[in-house]
Design a protein around this motif. Structure first.
Motif, mmCIF file in Angstrom:
data_model
loop_
_atom_site.group_PDB
_atom_site.id
_atom_site.type_symbol
_atom_site.label_atom_id
_atom_site.label_comp_id
_atom_site.label_asym_id
_atom_site.label_seq_id
_atom_site.Cartn_x
_atom_site.Cartn_y
_atom_site.Cartn_z
ATOM 1 N N GLU A 6 27.296 38.833 -1.832
ATOM 2 C CA GLU A 6 26.265 38.147 -2.614
ATOM 3 C C GLU A 6 25.046 39.058 -2.669
ATOM 4 N N ILE A 7 24.457 39.196 -3.855
ATOM 5 C CA ILE A 7 23.318 40.096 -4.035
ATOM 6 C C ILE A 7 22.137 39.300 -4.567
ATOM 7 N N GLN A 14 14.575 46.646 -4.755
ATOM 8 C CA GLN A 14 15.037 46.202 -3.443
ATOM 9 C C GLN A 14 15.950 44.995 -3.599
ATOM 10 N N TYR A 15 16.987 44.967 -2.761
ATOM 11 C CA TYR A 15 17.990 43.913 -2.825
ATOM 12 C C TYR A 15 18.390 43.492 -1.420
ATOM 13 N N VAL A 16 18.724 42.206 -1.279
ATOM 14 C CA VAL A 16 19.335 41.708 -0.047
ATOM 15 C C VAL A 16 20.790 41.451 -0.391
ATOM 16 N N VAL A 17 21.675 41.973 0.446
ATOM 17 C CA VAL A 17 23.106 41.795 0.253
ATOM 18 C C VAL A 17 23.633 41.010 1.443
ATOM 19 N N ARG A 18 24.316 39.913 1.144
ATOM 20 C CA ARG A 18 24.941 39.109 2.195
ATOM 21 C C ARG A 18 26.447 39.309 2.103
ATOM 22 N N GLU A 27 23.635 40.572 6.808
ATOM 23 C CA GLU A 27 22.665 40.705 5.734
ATOM 24 C C GLU A 27 22.116 42.124 5.795
ATOM 25 N N ALA A 28 22.097 42.795 4.648
ATOM 26 C CA ALA A 28 21.616 44.174 4.590
ATOM 27 C C ALA A 28 20.598 44.302 3.458
#
Length: 89
Positions: A6-7, A14-18, A27-28
């Motif tokens: 999931e993005i 900037q992005y959070v990737v789950r 989470e990255a």
């Protein structure tokens, strides 16, 4: 079982990737720069696609449990010789 990705865009490249793979969840944070987009031949392209493909690339090489908290694409390029080729397929 393939990891689900999931993005979420946070703006300003900037992005959070789950990532989830069975019971493992992480989470990255991904940071994208225009210079990196040029290196992976996606100048002015879809940043979210670059984030997704990079997450897929990394998950194929390490488990979700071992995924880094912060992903700088410059580091991925420097670490993996086949990353740019993967991104241009």
């Amino acid at each position: 079982m393939a990891a689900s990705i999931e993005i979420e865009s946070l703006g300003e490249h900037q992005y959070v990737v789950r990532l989830r793979d069975g019971v493992d969840v992480c989470e990255a944070w991904f940071n994208i720069t225009p210079a990196v987009l040029d290196q992976v031949h996606v100048a002015g392209g879809d940043e979210e696609r670059v984030v997704r493909r990079t997450a897929e690339f990394l998950v194929s090489r390490q488990s979700v449990a071992d995924f880094p908290e912060i992903v700088e694409l410059e580091d991925v390029i420097a670490t993996y010789d086949d990353y740019v080729a993967f991104m241009t397929r």
